[in-house]
Design an enzyme around this catalytic site. Structure first.
Site, PDB file in Angstrom:
ATOM      1  N   ASP A   1       0.645  -1.380  -0.069  1.00 11.47           N
ATOM      2  CA  ASP A   1      -0.295  -0.161   0.573  1.00 11.47           C
ATOM      3  C   ASP A   1       0.821   1.196  -0.230  1.00 11.47           C
ATOM      4  OD1 ASP A   1      -2.113   1.207   0.086  1.00 11.47           O
ATOM      5  OD2 ASP A   1      -2.968   1.134   2.040  1.00 11.47           O
TER       6      ASP A   1
ATOM      7  N   LYS B   1       1.724   4.619  -0.633  1.00  9.81           N
ATOM      8  CA  LYS B   1       1.412   6.138  -1.484  1.00  9.81           C
ATOM      9  C   LYS B   1       1.654   7.110  -1.214  1.00  9.81           C
ATOM     10  CE  LYS B   1      -3.121   4.836   0.893  1.00  9.81           C
ATOM     11  NZ  LYS B   1      -4.417   4.663   0.643  1.00  9.81           N
TER      12      LYS B   1
ATOM     13  N   ASN C   1       0.543   7.052   3.444  1.00  6.14           N
ATOM     14  CA  ASN C   1       1.454   6.575   4.283  1.00  6.14           C
ATOM     15  C   ASN C   1       2.694   6.944   3.714  1.00  6.14           C
ATOM     16  OD1 ASN C   1      -1.131   4.875   3.752  1.00  6.14           O
ATOM     17  ND2 ASN C   1      -0.739   3.459   3.230  1.00  6.14           N
TER      18      ASN C   1
ATOM     19  N   ASP D   1       1.551   2.680   8.329  1.00  3.00           N
ATOM     20  CA  ASP D   1       0.176   1.977   8.525  1.00  3.00           C
ATOM     21  C   ASP D   1       0.473   0.599   7.686  1.00  3.00           C
ATOM     22  OD1 ASP D   1      -2.499   0.953   7.304  1.00  3.00           O
ATOM     23  OD2 ASP D   1      -2.882   3.217   6.422  1.00  3.00           O
TER      24      ASP D   1
ATOM     25  N   THR E   1      -4.412   0.132  -3.048  1.00  2.00           N
ATOM     26  CA  THR E   1      -4.698   1.730  -3.573  1.00  2.00           C
ATOM     27  C   THR E   1      -5.087   1.185  -5.198  1.00  2.00           C
ATOM     28  OG1 THR E   1      -4.045   2.477  -1.597  1.00  2.00           O
ATOM     29  CG2 THR E   1      -4.585   3.914  -3.468  1.00  2.00           C
TER      30      THR E   1
END
Length: 230
Positions: free
Chosen positions: A81, A83, A86, A99, A119
């Site tokens: 994840d 991005k 995060n 996260d 995502t």
């Protein structure tokens, strides 16, 4: 289950570019995870405030992220994840990945994951195939993120109405004319649809990324020891 996974993952991590857990405990009604205090906010805020980053800033952030992901991969973890939301910054401007709710610990380096998660704008194409994927998905996400830092837009324009399919990833990326050729080459090699041909594939894949021309002259030990001022 996601919270338990995150807690189990975080207690195993001790890395300067990953948010570290200090305590984890619970009472009758709540779970608590106490972690590093990141005063600088998240990359999402800074990226949208600036629209895009210059080459030197993008390179610096990419290096710190690579060192964080390298640690996770060596410990058989897939992050899944990556991005701007995060990625947190400390009071000095150094990055830390946070996260771990979607992360997965593999039993060994050859194992694969099968869950469709992440995502959409940063989702590696092999995740959609339902045939299993490995740590290479994080290098795809890194390529998407580096593009976004340079250009100020998503590499692949995906919104809530977009139907996710492999055809989305076949378009040729558009780069600004002024953009550094080594940066373009790095992004194109990270965003290869076939994970076995993607830069970063294999046991020593991270070293191949580090040795790319875009990072020529970088002293990785100085970055690791935070001797470079952000």
């Amino acid at each position: 289950e996601h919270t338990r996974t995150e807690r189990d993952l975080m207690v195993k991590i001790n890395n300067p570019f990953i948010v570290n857990i200090k305590f984890a405990f619970q009472d009758d009604s709540k779970l608590y995870i106490v972690s590093d205090f990141m005063q600088g906010g998240d990359m999402f805020y800074h990226l949208h405030a600036c629209n895009k980053f210059d080459e030197e800033r993008t390179r610096f952030y990419a290096i710190e992220l690579i060192l964080g992901l390298e640690f996770l991969h060596k410990n058989n973890m897939i992050y899944r994840d990556l991005k701007p939301e995060n990625i947190l910054m400390d009071s000095m401007g150094h990055l830390k990945i946070s996260d771990f709710g979607l992360s997965k610990i593999l039993d060994n380096s050859d194992d694969k994951a099968y869950t469709l998660c992440g995502t959409p704008q940063y989702l590696a194409p092999e995740i959609l195939k339902n045939k299993g994927y490995d740590k290479n998905v994080d290098w795809w996400s890194l390529g998407c993120l580096i593009y976004e830092m340079f250009v100020g837009k998503f590499a692949f324009e995906i919104n809530n109405r977009t139907r996710l399919s492999l055809e989305l990833y076949n378009k040729k990326l558009k780069f600004p004319r002024h953009m550094d050729e080594d940066a373009k080459d790095l992004i194109n090699k990270l965003l290869v649809v076939d994970p076995k041909k993607r830069l970063g594939y294999g046991i020593n894949g991270c070293d191949k990324i580090k040795n790319h021309q875009f990072f020529e002259g970088v002293n990785w030990n100085e970055i690791w020891n935070k001797q470079i001022i952000p």
